[in-house]
Design a protein around this motif. Structure first.
Motif, PDB file in Angstrom:
ATOM      1  N   ASP A 187       0.826  -1.209   0.000  1.00 23.25           N
ATOM      2  CA  ASP A 187       0.000   0.000   0.000  1.00 23.25           C
ATOM      3  C   ASP A 187       0.858   1.255   0.000  1.00 23.25           C
ATOM      4  OD1 ASP A 187      -2.212  -1.647   0.106  1.00 23.25           O
ATOM      5  OD2 ASP A 187      -2.462  -1.433   2.268  1.00 23.25           O
ATOM      6  N   VAL A 188       2.024   1.167   0.613  1.00 25.76           N
ATOM      7  CA  VAL A 188       2.959   2.303   0.681  1.00 25.76           C
ATOM      8  C   VAL A 188       4.337   1.795   0.273  1.00 25.76           C
ATOM      9  CG1 VAL A 188       4.027   4.024   2.185  1.00 25.76           C
ATOM     10  CG2 VAL A 188       1.637   3.365   2.561  1.00 25.76           C
ATOM     11  N   PHE A 189       4.982   2.519  -0.630  1.00 27.40           N
ATOM     12  CA  PHE A 189       6.296   2.092  -1.088  1.00 27.40           C
ATOM     13  C   PHE A 189       7.078   3.299  -1.605  1.00 27.40           C
ATOM     14  CE2 PHE A 189       3.308   1.718  -4.553  1.00 27.40           C
ATOM     15  CZ  PHE A 189       3.976   2.209  -5.660  1.00 27.40           C
ATOM     16  N   LEU A 190       8.389   3.113  -1.736  1.00 31.90           N
ATOM     17  CA  LEU A 190       9.257   4.158  -2.272  1.00 31.90           C
ATOM     18  C   LEU A 190       9.159   4.179  -3.787  1.00 31.90           C
ATOM     19  CD1 LEU A 190      12.512   3.745  -0.153  1.00 31.90           C
ATOM     20  CD2 LEU A 190      11.033   5.748  -0.219  1.00 31.90           C
ATOM     21  N   LEU A 191       9.087   5.367  -4.358  1.00 28.33           N
ATOM     22  CA  LEU A 191       9.142   5.494  -5.810  1.00 28.33           C
ATOM     23  C   LEU A 191      10.453   4.875  -6.284  1.00 28.33           C
ATOM     24  CD1 LEU A 191       7.811   9.124  -6.216  1.00 28.33           C
ATOM     25  CD2 LEU A 191       6.764   7.070  -7.165  1.00 28.33           C
ATOM     26  N   GLY A 192      10.377   4.122  -7.349  1.00 26.07           N
ATOM     27  CA  GLY A 192      11.544   3.408  -7.854  1.00 26.07           C
ATOM     28  C   GLY A 192      11.473   1.928  -7.545  1.00 26.07           C
ATOM     29  N   GLU A 193      10.720   1.561  -6.514  1.00 21.60           N
ATOM     30  CA  GLU A 193      10.458   0.158  -6.231  1.00 21.60           C
ATOM     31  C   GLU A 193       9.215  -0.238  -7.020  1.00 21.60           C
ATOM     32  OE1 GLU A 193       9.797   0.230  -1.991  1.00 21.60           O
ATOM     33  OE2 GLU A 193      11.893  -0.268  -1.596  1.00 21.60           O
ATOM     34  N   TYR A 194       9.100  -1.479  -7.387  1.00 18.41           N
ATOM     35  CA  TYR A 194       7.897  -2.000  -8.054  1.00 18.41           C
ATOM     36  C   TYR A 194       7.545  -1.162  -9.283  1.00 18.41           C
ATOM     37  CZ  TYR A 194       7.650  -3.930  -3.362  1.00 18.41           C
ATOM     38  OH  TYR A 194       7.953  -4.523  -2.166  1.00 18.41           O
ATOM     39  N   GLU A 195       8.547  -0.834 -10.087  1.00 26.61           N
ATOM     40  CA  GLU A 195       8.351   0.093 -11.202  1.00 26.61           C
ATOM     41  C   GLU A 195       7.258  -0.334 -12.175  1.00 26.61           C
ATOM     42  OE1 GLU A 195      11.744   1.822 -13.174  1.00 26.61           O
ATOM     43  OE2 GLU A 195      12.948   1.456 -11.388  1.00 26.61           O
ATOM     44  N   SER A 196       7.265  -1.601 -12.575  1.00 22.03           N
ATOM     45  CA  SER A 196       6.262  -2.028 -13.557  1.00 22.03           C
ATOM     46  C   SER A 196       4.859  -1.988 -12.962  1.00 22.03           C
ATOM     47  CB  SER A 196       6.581  -3.419 -14.106  1.00 22.03           C
ATOM     48  OG  SER A 196       6.583  -4.367 -13.060  1.00 22.03           O
ATOM     49  N   SER A 197       4.734  -2.367 -11.703  1.00 27.86           N
ATOM     50  CA  SER A 197       3.423  -2.308 -11.041  1.00 27.86           C
ATOM     51  C   SER A 197       2.986  -0.863 -10.841  1.00 27.86           C
ATOM     52  CB  SER A 197       3.468  -3.034  -9.695  1.00 27.86           C
ATOM     53  OG  SER A 197       3.737  -4.402  -9.888  1.00 27.86           O
ATOM     54  N   TYR A 198       3.940   0.015 -10.529  1.00 26.79           N
ATOM     55  CA  TYR A 198       3.633   1.434 -10.377  1.00 26.79           C
ATOM     56  C   TYR A 198       3.138   2.019 -11.700  1.00 26.79           C
ATOM     57  CZ  TYR A 198       4.312   6.454  -9.668  1.00 26.79           C
ATOM     58  OH  TYR A 198       4.125   7.811  -9.604  1.00 26.79           O
ATOM     59  N   GLU A 199       3.797   1.641 -12.799  1.00 25.47           N
ATOM     60  CA  GLU A 199       3.363   2.127 -14.111  1.00 25.47           C
ATOM     61  C   GLU A 199       1.939   1.676 -14.418  1.00 25.47           C
ATOM     62  OE1 GLU A 199       6.322   0.942 -16.970  1.00 25.47           O
ATOM     63  OE2 GLU A 199       7.870   2.099 -15.951  1.00 25.47           O
ATOM     64  N   LYS A 200       1.610   0.436 -14.058  1.00 21.24           N
ATOM     65  CA  LYS A 200       0.240  -0.062 -14.256  1.00 21.24           C
ATOM     66  C   LYS A 200      -0.738   0.741 -13.408  1.00 21.24           C
ATOM     67  CE  LYS A 200       1.553  -4.824 -15.199  1.00 21.24           C
ATOM     68  NZ  LYS A 200       1.543  -6.188 -14.663  1.00 21.24           N
ATOM     69  N   LEU A 201      -0.335   1.056 -12.182  1.00 18.51           N
ATOM     70  CA  LEU A 201      -1.175   1.844 -11.284  1.00 18.51           C
ATOM     71  C   LEU A 201      -1.441   3.224 -11.884  1.00 18.51           C
ATOM     72  CD1 LEU A 201      -2.455   1.572  -8.447  1.00 18.51           C
ATOM     73  CD2 LEU A 201      -0.326   2.459  -7.512  1.00 18.51           C
TER      74      LEU A 201
END
Length: 160
Positions: A35-49
């Motif tokens: 639910d909370v993470f640093l930008l740069g982690e989980y990049e592909s999932s963040y892009e989907k989000l």
């Protein structure tokens, strides 16, 4: 030809590279991100989000900059008060912040990254504070779909 230690190093290196590639592939396939993470982690999932939740706070606020700013400043002020009530000092913290809300105004995800001139704090503890806050907090706006906002936050927010 190879000494046993060289052979071991070669086998270990190959295994490490293969396991790293498998991990990266599984991360890309895994849609569950914290639910909370640093930008740069989980990049592909963040892009989907970002792609799936492309409705902005401004559009949900009827394209009123005043109304969107008021909601954002209230969010920052409430976060600041929450941290203070949980005996965690965030004064001097400066971060880039991406907040993703569900249609009902509850928080879906928060991604953040400290700015270079930010006060140094325990960011693991800050992540915990954000995680608890995100479960309890609800924005006073609703939408037909999820929405998000990217911005810079500096504390104290002076939003009151």
């Amino acid at each position: 030809m190879f000494k046993s230690s060289s052979r071991f190093a070669l086998i270990f290196s190959v295994f490490f590279c293969l396991s790293t590639n498998v991990f990266s592939a599984s991360e890309i396939l895994n849609d569950s991100i914290p639910d909370v993470f640093l930008l740069g982690e989980y990049e592909s999932s963040y892009e989907k989000l970002v792609t799936n939740c492309n409705n902005s706070l401004l559009s949900v606020a009827d394209n009123s900059i005043d109304k969107a700013s008021e909601q954002w400043l209230k969010f920052l002020s409430d976060l600041e008060k929450f941290a203070e009530n949980n005996e965690f000092d965030i004064n001097g913290v400066k971060i880039w912040l991406s907040v993703f809300w569900n249609a009902d105004g509850s928080i879906d995800h928060i991604a953040y990254f400290p700015k270079p001139k930010s006060r140094n704090i325990d960011f693991m503890k800050f992540t915990q504070i954000l995680r608890i806050f995100s479960v309890k907090y609800k924005l006073n706006l609703k939408s037909q779909q999820c929405f998000s906002h990217n911005g810079i936050a500096s504390f104290p927010s002076f939003a009151d």
